[in-house]
Design a protein around this motif. Structure first.
Motif, short mmCIF file in Angstrom:
data_model
loop_
_atom_site.label_atom_id
_atom_site.label_comp_id
_atom_site.label_asym_id
_atom_site.label_seq_id
_atom_site.Cartn_x
_atom_site.Cartn_y
_atom_site.Cartn_z
N SER A 1 0.81 -1.21 0.00
CA SER A 1 0.00 0.00 0.00
C SER A 1 0.84 1.26 0.00
N LYS A 2 0.24 2.31 -0.48
CA LYS A 2 0.88 3.61 -0.41
C LYS A 2 0.48 4.27 0.89
N LYS A 3 1.27 5.22 1.35
CA LYS A 3 0.90 5.94 2.57
C LYS A 3 0.74 7.40 2.24
N LEU A 4 -0.15 8.03 2.95
CA LEU A 4 -0.31 9.45 2.75
C LEU A 4 0.50 10.20 3.77
N GLY A 5 1.39 11.06 3.30
CA GLY A 5 2.18 11.85 4.23
C GLY A 5 1.61 13.24 4.35
N LYS A 6 1.97 13.92 5.44
CA LYS A 6 1.55 15.31 5.57
C LYS A 6 2.41 16.16 4.67
N GLN B 1 -3.21 21.20 1.86
CA GLN B 1 -3.75 22.57 1.79
C GLN B 1 -4.20 22.95 0.39
N ALA B 2 -3.43 22.54 -0.59
CA ALA B 2 -3.76 22.93 -1.98
C ALA B 2 -3.43 21.78 -2.91
N PRO B 3 -4.09 21.73 -4.07
CA PRO B 3 -3.75 20.66 -5.02
C PRO B 3 -2.40 20.92 -5.69
N ILE C 1 -0.45 18.99 -11.11
CA ILE C 1 -0.93 17.85 -11.89
C ILE C 1 -2.36 17.49 -11.44
N GLN C 2 -2.62 17.64 -10.13
CA GLN C 2 -3.97 17.37 -9.63
C GLN C 2 -4.94 18.42 -10.17
N ALA C 3 -4.49 19.68 -10.19
CA ALA C 3 -5.37 20.75 -10.68
C ALA C 3 -5.73 20.53 -12.14
N THR D 1 7.67 11.64 -10.65
CA THR D 1 7.41 10.85 -9.44
C THR D 1 7.17 11.80 -8.27
N GLY D 2 6.29 11.36 -7.37
CA GLY D 2 6.06 12.13 -6.14
C GLY D 2 5.34 13.45 -6.34
N THR D 3 4.54 13.57 -7.40
CA THR D 3 3.80 14.83 -7.61
C THR D 3 2.31 14.68 -7.31
N GLY D 4 1.93 13.53 -6.77
CA GLY D 4 0.55 13.36 -6.33
C GLY D 4 -0.40 12.80 -7.37
N LYS D 5 0.11 11.92 -8.23
CA LYS D 5 -0.75 11.35 -9.29
C LYS D 5 -1.89 10.52 -8.71
N THR D 6 -1.63 9.86 -7.57
CA THR D 6 -2.64 8.96 -7.00
C THR D 6 -3.93 9.72 -6.66
N LEU D 7 -3.74 10.84 -5.98
CA LEU D 7 -4.92 11.63 -5.60
C LEU D 7 -5.60 12.23 -6.84
N LEU E 1 5.98 3.15 -4.24
CA LEU E 1 6.00 3.20 -2.77
C LEU E 1 6.33 4.62 -2.30
N ASP E 2 5.66 5.02 -1.23
CA ASP E 2 5.77 6.39 -0.76
C ASP E 2 6.24 6.40 0.68
N PHE E 3 7.55 6.21 0.89
CA PHE E 3 8.10 6.27 2.25
C PHE E 3 8.37 7.73 2.60
N GLY F 1 12.99 8.23 -7.77
CA GLY F 1 11.74 8.90 -7.41
C GLY F 1 11.24 8.58 -6.01
N ARG F 2 11.93 7.67 -5.30
CA ARG F 2 11.51 7.39 -3.90
C ARG F 2 11.97 8.52 -2.98
N THR F 3 12.79 9.44 -3.50
CA THR F 3 13.15 10.62 -2.71
C THR F 3 12.67 11.86 -3.47
N ALA F 4 12.89 13.03 -2.87
CA ALA F 4 12.49 14.31 -3.49
C ALA F 4 11.01 14.30 -3.83
N ARG F 5 10.19 13.72 -2.94
CA ARG F 5 8.76 13.64 -3.21
C ARG F 5 8.04 14.87 -2.68
N ILE F 6 7.02 15.26 -3.38
CA ILE F 6 6.16 16.39 -3.04
C ILE F 6 6.97 17.61 -2.59
N1 LIG Z 1 -2.04 18.12 -2.60
C1 LIG Z 1 -1.16 17.54 -1.82
N2 LIG Z 1 -0.58 18.21 -0.78
C2 LIG Z 1 0.33 17.61 0.01
N3 LIG Z 1 0.76 16.33 -0.14
C3 LIG Z 1 0.23 15.62 -1.15
C4 LIG Z 1 -0.76 16.17 -2.03
N4 LIG Z 1 -1.12 15.22 -2.92
C5 LIG Z 1 -0.38 14.12 -2.63
N5 LIG Z 1 0.41 14.36 -1.56
C6 LIG Z 1 1.40 13.42 -0.96
O1 LIG Z 1 2.53 13.38 -1.84
C7 LIG Z 1 3.16 12.11 -1.82
C8 LIG Z 1 3.35 11.60 -3.23
O2 LIG Z 1 2.10 11.30 -3.83
P1 LIG Z 1 1.89 10.07 -4.83
O3 LIG Z 1 2.39 8.83 -4.22
O4 LIG Z 1 0.50 10.11 -5.31
O5 LIG Z 1 2.87 10.52 -6.01
P2 LIG Z 1 2.99 9.88 -7.47
O6 LIG Z 1 3.04 11.03 -8.42
O7 LIG Z 1 1.97 8.83 -7.70
O8 LIG Z 1 4.45 9.22 -7.36
P3 LIG Z 1 5.00 7.88 -8.09
O9 LIG Z 1 5.06 8.20 -9.56
O10 LIG Z 1 6.34 7.71 -7.49
O11 LIG Z 1 4.06 6.78 -7.76
C9 LIG Z 1 2.26 11.24 -0.96
O12 LIG Z 1 2.81 11.18 0.35
C10 LIG Z 1 0.95 11.99 -0.92
O13 LIG Z 1 0.25 11.75 0.26
#
Ligand SMILES: Nc1ncnc2c1ncn2[C@@H]1O[C@H](COP(=O)(O)OP(=O)(O)OP(=O)(O)O)[C@@H](O)[C@H]1O
Length: 556
Positions: free
Chosen positions: A2-7, A46-48, A51-53, A71-77, A399-401, A424-429
């Motif tokens: 599973s993926k984890k949601l970080g702050k 706080q904000a999208p 890529i989410q927007a 990687t790590g730009t929030g594609k899942t959400l 994976l989102d450590f 891409g497992r580092t320098a996330r968000i």
């Molecule tokens: N709008 C947001 N504000 C703050 N944190 C966010 C936001 N959206 C996602 N995150 C957090 O950013 C991290 C990276 O998100 P996610 O795993 O979706 O990236 P990804 O683009 O799918 O990366 P990968 O390509 O490596 O799978 C997660 O910890 C997620 O909880």
């Protein structure tokens, strides 16, 4: 897994965050107020992100979508928020007996997202688990299903109680990897089974009224290999992150005045209809990621790894590092070394004084471990402030450590796409992150392969190199080093009779000795007395040789 949601990272470096977040709010994107409040209050989003927007309104509009984002730009959400938004709005409420509405490959994030909407139930079928248990879960009803292709196809074909007539979304997260793992045929069969191949009318009438089936395809490394899957699953998709490429609207029809044969024309047309073009096969990486390589001879690899890890953990109190290796056995060996190696930091050789070389916790992760063990490592490494994870490519994707600051690729990954996912497992968000690739001198051409995908690395200033640079830069320093080298060799040659058998000057590798004085090469201009020593050395060697020959001939 599973993926984890970080702050959101409070202290994330501004340059990393710059350009990552959009200037609008989640509410501006049309998401339901309860969901927006949940994202903000419970998940601290706080904000999208940009890529989410871009993607959320498209996903909510019902259109097919193809997304390429770092990687790590929030594609899942980006795909999950619209799915939960539309599901929680549904009247009458979604019931478990309604079956599955969306297939996607992420579970943990879904659990957190639907917290406020208890009637929406996420679940998974991923293999490695008892089939009967999975069947039971499917029978009870899962609204959002995370699945591996093989297992999903299996249940579609053999689990009668699996209700998918309401299926509205199919998401291919990490689409290129699913294909690289050899699941292309399974995906085609799944699309066929669900009546979701483009050109085939939906066989399963959708109870969600006039809602169309919607397919979404995402990755940081979309390459031309995904074209076939994209062509059979997406109809007039909106393309995001592929903006410098030809849009689908540019697609041309067959040119009937052409002088080419029909086959040639078909081939050209086929290429023109590609969503992802070969010449634009570059990959997306977080802008703030620092990428380097270190040139290490094979024999020094382990020493250099230990030195680098030691210095990383001495430099910072909290440090999280992932070390990638190519095989499960290698992970097991290095995990044991890193977690158990002891040394005496001073000159104290007393056993009691020995301590661990690395004081942090060391975890391992690979495909030959039991599911439970893997979970333990995954959760353990995730929750530690300071730790090392030694892993195969099992941890490379998705994976989102939280707070991983450093990625070491001890073995090269092979495909450039795999390189991108590993780092891409580092320098996330927007967080800072560094990546280091180990290369042997004969492997340096790999850098060009990465360059072809828009990935550039600089050389890591390893201690030895900076020492050589320091010695070479100053004439006075260079002279000191040369003199020291010469006198050292002289002293070595001057051992008394008996000891000469141990300290044999002829066995010295003078190039290596020179390097131990910070000299790149063995000095050629040396003092007279040293010349005498060298002559002596040669003489001795000469004297030795006939002896050997004599010995050999006497043996015959
Ligand atoms: N709008 C947001 N504000 C703050 N944190 C966010 C936001 N959206 C996602 N995150 C957090 O950013 C991290 C990276 O998100 P996610 O795993 O979706 O990236 P990804 O683009 O799918 O990366 P990968 O390509 O490596 O799978 C997660 O910890 C997620 O909880």
């Amino acid at each position: 897994m599973s993926k984890k949601l970080g702050k959101p990272p409070a202290a994330a470096k501004e340059e990393g965050r710059e350009g990552l977040f959009a200037s609008c709010s989640f509410a501006d994107l049309g998401l339901h107020p309860t969901l927006c409040a949940h994202l903000q209050d419970k998940m601290s989003f706080q904000a999208p992100t940009r890529i989410q927007a871009e993607a959320i309104p498209v996903a909510m509009s019902g259109q097919h979508m193809l997304v390429k984002a770092a990687t790590g730009t929030g594609k899942t959400l980006a795909y999950l928020a619209p799915i939960v938004h539309l599901l929680q709005m549904r009247e009458p409420r979604v019931e478990r007996t309604d079956g599955t509405f969306g297939d996607y490959l992420v579970y943990g994030i879904a659990q957190q997202l639907v917290h406020r909407f208890h009637w929406i139930v996420p679940g998974y079928v991923m293999g490695g688990e008892n089939r009967a248990k999975e069947k039971a879960r499917l029978r009870k009803g899962i609204s959002i299903l995370i699945a591996t292709p093989g297992r999903l196809l299996d249940h579609l074909q053999h689990t009668a109680s699996f209700v998918y007539s309401n299926l509205r979304w199919i998401v291919f997260d990490e689409a290129d990897s699913i294909l690289e793992l050899g699941f292309g045929k399974a995906l085609e069969d799944i699309l066929e089974h669900l009546g979701s191949r483009s050109g085939v009318p939906d066989q399963n009438k959708n109870k969600m009224g006039n809602m169309q089936r919607q397919n979404l395809l995402l990755s940081a490394t979309l390459n031309e290999k995904v074209n076939r899957l994209a062509k059979i699953s997406l109809k007039n998709p909106v393309m995001i992150g592929l903006d410098d490429q030809k849009k689908q609207s540019n697609m041309l029809g067959k040119n009937h005045t052409s002088l080419l044969s029909d086959d040639e024309e078909d081939e050209i047309l086929e290429k023109k209809n590609d969503f992802v073009e070969h010449e634009h096969d570059d990959y997306k990486l977080p802008a703030q990621l620092v990428q380097r390589y270190v040139k290490v001879s094979c024999g020094s690899r382990l020493t250099v790894l230990l030195t680098i890890l030691k210095s990383l953990f001495e430099r910072q109190v909290s440090q999280k590092v992932v070390v990638f290796m190519s095989t499960c056995d290698s992970v097991d060996f290095h995990h044991t070394i890193l977690s158990q190696l002891e040394w005496s930091p001073g000159l104290q050789l007393d056993m009691d004084k020995k301590q661990k070389f690395l004081s942090c916790k060391v975890f391992r992760l690979h495909g030959n471990m039991e599911q439970e063990e893997r979970k333990k490592s995954f959760l353990g490494f995730g929750s530690e402030k300071s730790a090392i994870l030694v892993s195969t490519d099992i941890a490379a994707r998705g994976l989102d450590f939280p707070k991983v600051k450093y990625i070491i690729q001890y073995d090269s990954p092979g495909e450039a796409s795999e390189y991108v996912h590993r780092v891409g497992r580092t320098a996330r968000i927007g967080e800072k992150g560094e990546a280091l690739l180990f290369l042997q001198p004969v492997e340096l051409d790999y850098l060009q392969d990465l360059e072809r995908h828009g990935v550039s690395l600089t050389e890591y200033p390893f201690q030895k190199r900076s020492l050589e640079g320091f010695v070479a830069a100053e004439a006075e320093m260079k002279k000191l080093a040369r003199d020291a080298f010469c006198s050292w060799v002289r002293a070595y040659t001057a051992h008394r009779g008996e000891l000469k058998k141990i300290f044999m000057v002829k066995k010295l590798h003078l190039g290596h000795v020179a390097r131990s004085f910070g000299l790149k090469e063995q000095p050629s201009l040396v003092g007279r007395s040293h010349q005498v020593q060298l002559k002596k050395r040669k003489k001795e060697q000469k004297r030795e040789r006939p002896t050997k020959k004599r010995k050999l001939s006497s043996k015959k």
